[in-house]
Design an enzyme around this catalytic site. Structure first.
Site, PDB file in Angstrom:
ATOM      1  N   TYR A  50       0.849  -1.196   0.000  1.00  0.00           N
ATOM      2  CA  TYR A  50       0.000   0.000   0.000  1.00  0.00           C
ATOM      3  C   TYR A  50       0.880   1.238   0.000  1.00  0.00           C
ATOM      4  CZ  TYR A  50      -4.989  -0.288  -0.081  1.00  0.00           C
ATOM      5  OH  TYR A  50      -6.276  -0.387  -0.531  1.00  0.00           O
ATOM      6  N   GLU A  52      -0.512   4.891  -0.460  1.00  0.00           N
ATOM      7  CA  GLU A  52      -1.373   6.044  -0.761  1.00  0.00           C
ATOM      8  C   GLU A  52      -0.570   7.338  -0.786  1.00  0.00           C
ATOM      9  OE1 GLU A  52      -4.639   6.013   1.973  1.00  0.00           O
ATOM     10  OE2 GLU A  52      -5.757   4.542   0.798  1.00  0.00           O
ATOM     11  N   ASP A 199      -7.151  12.499 -25.439  1.00  0.00           N
ATOM     12  CA  ASP A 199      -7.196  11.145 -24.883  1.00  0.00           C
ATOM     13  C   ASP A 199      -6.590  10.237 -25.949  1.00  0.00           C
ATOM     14  OD1 ASP A 199      -7.851   8.569 -24.191  1.00  0.00           O
ATOM     15  OD2 ASP A 199      -9.956   8.975 -23.761  1.00  0.00           O
ATOM     16  N   THR A 225      -4.420   5.204 -21.925  1.00  0.00           N
ATOM     17  CA  THR A 225      -4.245   3.874 -21.367  1.00  0.00           C
ATOM     18  C   THR A 225      -2.840   3.419 -21.745  1.00  0.00           C
ATOM     19  OG1 THR A 225      -5.091   2.860 -23.381  1.00  0.00           O
ATOM     20  CG2 THR A 225      -6.680   3.238 -21.615  1.00  0.00           C
ATOM     21  N   LYS A 228      -3.059  -0.562 -24.931  1.00  0.00           N
ATOM     22  CA  LYS A 228      -3.532  -0.732 -26.312  1.00  0.00           C
ATOM     23  C   LYS A 228      -2.319  -0.776 -27.248  1.00  0.00           C
ATOM     24  CE  LYS A 228      -7.984   1.004 -24.888  1.00  0.00           C
ATOM     25  NZ  LYS A 228      -9.027   2.032 -24.966  1.00  0.00           N
ATOM     26  N   ARG A 234      -2.721  -3.212 -18.118  1.00  0.00           N
ATOM     27  CA  ARG A 234      -3.990  -2.464 -18.093  1.00  0.00           C
ATOM     28  C   ARG A 234      -3.869  -1.406 -17.023  1.00  0.00           C
ATOM     29  NH1 ARG A 234      -7.466  -5.651 -21.209  1.00  0.00           N
ATOM     30  NH2 ARG A 234      -9.024  -4.022 -21.165  1.00  0.00           N
TER      31      ARG A 234
END
Ligand SMILES: *Cc1c(COP(=O)(O)O)cnc(C)c1O
Length: 411
Positions: A50, A52, A199, A225, A228, A234
């Protein structure tokens, strides 16, 4: 113990999916094969941690190593996309959809006006589709494509912008096959004093390899992203001018997300290193050549390609003259081992679930080493099956044999 012995059910499903991926032709324009190395980072112990907030300011102890992972990923994004010094990178978005929400949330208030391309013409759900959170929260005004050319009509976009005064103009598509003139978008945004957001989820790999112009010299914010044409995990990234950095970072965490997926961030770093290699450049160039070859062969067989062709990794085949809908064509092609997705065409009279076209992409098959000759073969199979559905099962066997000669990376 191995997955095979401990969880044979999931193990078996993975093996069956591996076989499917090996034995079929993946023409889904948003898919690709990540390398073994990308998957190694993605499946690593980094997913245990973790972390954050951002490097140096974490809410958890034990982050000194993962801080370096995130910094390395950010540096490599800068290099891969040749970011100017006054640009900032955030590598924490879980995927493309949250990345877009995070930008809107950072720069706009609910109800503000955004201009974007509509879904059936090639926009994304997060570009204000009425069924999406974005469409319910912001006032989207959609531009379309020219009915005559099937391309972006910059004069029309300017006229619309003048009329509706958007706070943000969004450019970037899931199903647009032509080169985008980012400079023109900048001029439009300047005229109405809107933020210019790109985008580049689909074309990011081409941009990193200079096989498509980059919006970065002209735009304010760019989302993408990484899975692709970039061929990574991902996940997603946001790149922005420094003046938006604080707002964007706050919007990602704590605004919309919790702990970043450090394993995915490490995989982004591996992807960006790969993207700078000569091999990746060659791949990206071949993606474009392959797509053109497939489009030309399909046109020779009487297929209509929206806008008359392609400049990138995808094309939209307009099936209105072939007496078959997009959904039926997708299913038929799948029964022949050719995997595609249904797609709208400009001014599509049909609905998104069963529109008038299919979208074909060349990225995944190019990652398998296929070239123009193979694209012509694939296009001939598509034409043959659509003309005579009864041969689908026979073609599926031919496709299976053909695929053996092109092992997919990572499989
Ligand atoms: C794929 C895509 C997205 C969303 O990505 P997910 O990772 O599926 O959420 C956003 N915008 C565009 C233009 C895309 O093509």
């Amino acid at each position: 113990m191995s997955l095979k012995t401990k969880d044979p059910q999931i193990y078996d499903l993975i093996q069956r999916e591996r076989k499917r991926e090996m034995e079929t032709l993946d023409l889904i324009a948003s898919e690709n094969f990540a390398s073994k190395e990308v998957m190694e980072a993605l499946g690593s112990i980094l997913g245990n941690k973790y972390a954050e907030n951002y490097p140096g300011k974490r809410y958890y102890g034990g982050c000194e190593i993962v801080d370096q992972v995130e910094e390395l990923a950010r540096d490599r994004v800068r290099e891969a996309f040749k970011l100017p010094l006054d640009w900032h990178v955030n590598v924490q978005p879980y995927s493309g959809s949250p990345a877009n929400l995070e930008v809107y949330n950072a720069l706009l208030e609910p109800g503000d006006t955004i201009m974007a391309l509509d879904l059936l013409s090639g926009g994304h759900l997060t570009h204000g589709s009425p069924v999406n959170f974005t469409g319910k929260t912001y006032k989207f005004v959609h531009y379309g494509l020219s009915p005559k050319t099937g391309k972006l009509d910059y004069m029309e976009i300017l006229k619309l912008a003048d009329k509706v005064n958007p706070k943000l103009i969004l450019c970037g598509y899931t199903a647009y096959s032509r080169e985008i003139d980012f400079k023109k978008f900048r001029e439009i945004a300047d005229k109405v004093r809107a933020v210019a957001m790109a985008d580049i989820s689909h074309i990011a790999g081409l941009i990193a390899a200079d096989a498509h112009p980059s919006p970065i010299p002209f735009f304010d914010v760019v989302t993408s992203t990484t899975h692709k044409t970039l061929r990574g995990p991902r996940a997603a990234i946001i790149m922005c001018k420094d003046k938006f950095a604080t707002a964007i970072d706050k919007s990602v965490f704590p605004g919309m997300q919790g702990g970043p997926h450090i394993n995915a961030i490490a995989a982004i770093a591996v992807t960006m290193k790969e993207a700078k290699t000569a091999g990746f450049r060659k791949y990206a160039e071949q993606v474009v050549k392959n797509c053109k070859a497939m489009a030309h062969t399909l046109q020779d067989f009487g297929f209509k390609i929206v806008s008359g062709g392609t400049d990138n990794h995808l094309m939209i085949v307009d099936l209105t003259n072939k007496n078959i809908t997009g959904l039926d064509a997708r299913k038929l092609l799948e029964s022949a081992g050719i995997v595609t997705s249904q797609s709208g065409i400009p001014q599509d009279p049909r609905k998104p679930w069963d529109p008038s076209g299919v979208r074909l992409g060349s990225a995944a098959v190019t990652s398998r080493g296929m070239k123009e000759k193979e694209m012509q073969k694939i296009a001939s199979w598509i034409a043959a099956v659509i003309t005579d559905p009864s041969i689908a099962a026979k073609v599926k066997q031919e496709v299976k044999r053909f695929c053996k000669n092109f092992p997919a990376p990572g499989l």
